[in-house]
Design an enzyme around this catalytic site. Structure first.
Site: not given
Ligand SMILES: Cc1cc2nc3c(=O)[nH]c(=O)nc-3n(C[C@H](O)[C@H](O)[C@H](O)COP(=O)(O)OP(=O)(O)OC[C@H]3O[C@@H](n4cnc5c(N)ncnc54)[C@H](O)[C@@H]3O)c2cc1C
Length: 389
Positions: A127, A131, A156, A363
């Site tokens: 958001e 992160g 993102w 990730e």
């Protein structure tokens, strides 16, 4: 550990390489220059079985082992990290989560379409204000009669503008912190669900990246993936597999850097001899080979552990951290070997550098991987200075 590939794995690698040469490489430069997401390529990736490769065959996947999946990600990643991002998101983050956490109905509804490439899915965790601290989501899920109302912003989100379904992670009860999180399978044509394209990325230009707004999006109880309170576990299990495919894609970048540099150093002459005759040039090539080989071994170790069903959180983070940082370093060295020619897109190496850069961010950043590795080693979490282990 058996550090050799089976004949079937070698064949899968060969098939992926041929696919990349035929379907990706002819268009990769133009797609990058025009920042164009190639939806048709995503469909073709599904047709050859590269989306959802480890998903069971009964749900439209190929039921492949993780080592084979890693080889697919490596070969696609060598050709184009934007295409590899489609493979990673669709396979590890979306289809893998539905297969692991979904009801039979959810699996039947979504997995065949996702694995074939007919539908795309996206993973809505990050958001604007959240992160690395993924447990601290602001998106709210409020219980309604027979369902949920979702409101919030996601940032993102790869494939967000082209997806049919989004995994949306939301907080059901802020007091419960990460134990209040839930994951919902949200059809992207729902009322109140809107997306906006994010422009101006350094790299990964032909990957689609979206900001998603959820304005009182209504979903039924059947949209819940897992149970209320499972959201954090769903996200972490997805990322553990996603990181593996990102690491494998970065082995492909390292390999591409080595090959392009070797070819160029043998062809280009300075001072009357090929660049390859200079020891300082060979040193750069040797450094790239070290990073490529070590990255490949670490990815293989993580893949073998996954295939054996053994815990691999630490090994996957080690592979992700090392391979992504190596890809950035290899791409930087490869540009150096190519001299000024490496600075323009006649060769793939400048794109490798731009594309590799995001892999140390998404990730889980490199810092987050180090915190995971350190926590596994010491039993003490340092994510928060005052967090209890
Ligand atoms: C192109 C692209 C595609 C993406 N795709 C997706 C997607 O599909 N789905 C999705 O959910 N997200 C996606 N992301 C988001 C990505 O996962 C986040 O950007 C990433 O997790 C980092 O979060 P952040 O950007 O908010 O950085 P922050 O969390 O604000 O971190 C900023 C810096 O602080 C450091 N930091 C943060 N916390 C700590 C700590 N505890 N200790 C030490 N250092 C710390 C970080 O390592 C980093 O260096 C994507 C991002 C990009 C750029």
């Amino acid at each position: 550990m058996d550090f050799t590939y089976s004949d079937e794995q070698k064949l899968i690698r060969e098939t992926a390489r041929e696919f990349a040469e035929r379907e990706i490489l002819p268009k990769v430069r133009d797609n990058d220059r025009e920042a164009r997401f190639d939806r048709e390529l995503a469909r073709k990736l599904g047709e050859v079985g590269f989306l959802g490769a480890p998903v069971a065959e009964e749900y439209g996947g190929r039921g492949l082992d993780y080592v084979s999946y890693g080889l697919i990600a490596e070969e696609i990643g060598r050709a184009d990290s934007s295409a590899r991002t489609v493979v990673s998101v669709q396979t590890s983050l979306v289809a893998g989560s539905i297969e692991k956490w979904g009801s039979e109905e959810q699996k039947q509804k979504w997995l065949p379409r996702l694995c074939s490439g007919e539908a795309l899915g996206c993973f809505g965790l990050t958001e604007p204000d959240t992160g690395s601290d993924a447990a601290n989501l602001r998106t709210r899920a409020t219980k309604t009669d027979g369902g949920w109302s979702l409101s919030g912003q996601k940032m993102w989100i790869s494939l967000g503008n082209f997806s049919e379904v989004a995994l949306i992670f939301a907080q059901t009860d802020p007091e419960k912190k990460h134990r209040g999180l839930a994951c919902f399978l949200v059809p992207c044509d729902s009322d109140g669900f809107t997306t906006q394209e994010i422009h101006g990325k350094l790299g990964l230009r032909s990957s689609d990246t979206a900001e998603i707004s959820l304005d009182s999006v209504e979903v039924g109880d059947e949209a819940l993936l897992g149970e209320v309170g499972d959201g954090f576990k769903v996200a972490m299990s997805a990322l553990e597999n996603g990181r593996y495919s990102v690491a494998a894609g970065c082995v492909g970048i390292c390999e591409g850097c080595v090959q392009s540099s070797v070819d160029y150093a043998k062809e280009r002459k300075q001072f009357g001899v090929p660049l390859a005759r200079f020891q300082l040039v060979q040193e750069m090539i040797a450094d790239m080979i070290l990073k490529r080989d070590a990255s490949r071994m670490l990815v293989l170790r993580a893949g073998l552990l996954k295939d054996e069903g053994k815990p691999n959180l630490e090994e996957t983070s080690v592979a992700k951290l090392f391979a992504t940082e190596s890809a950035v370093e290899c791409a930087n060295l490869a540009i150096q070997v190519h001299g000024g020619s490496g600075y323009v897109d006649d060769y793939p190496v400048e794109r490798y550098l731009r594309d590799a850069r995001v892999t140390t961010l998404y990730e889980g950043t490199s810092q987050i991987q180090k915190l995971i590795i350190g926590r596994q080693a010491t039993g003490i979490s340092a994510m928060l200075p005052f967090e209890e282990s």
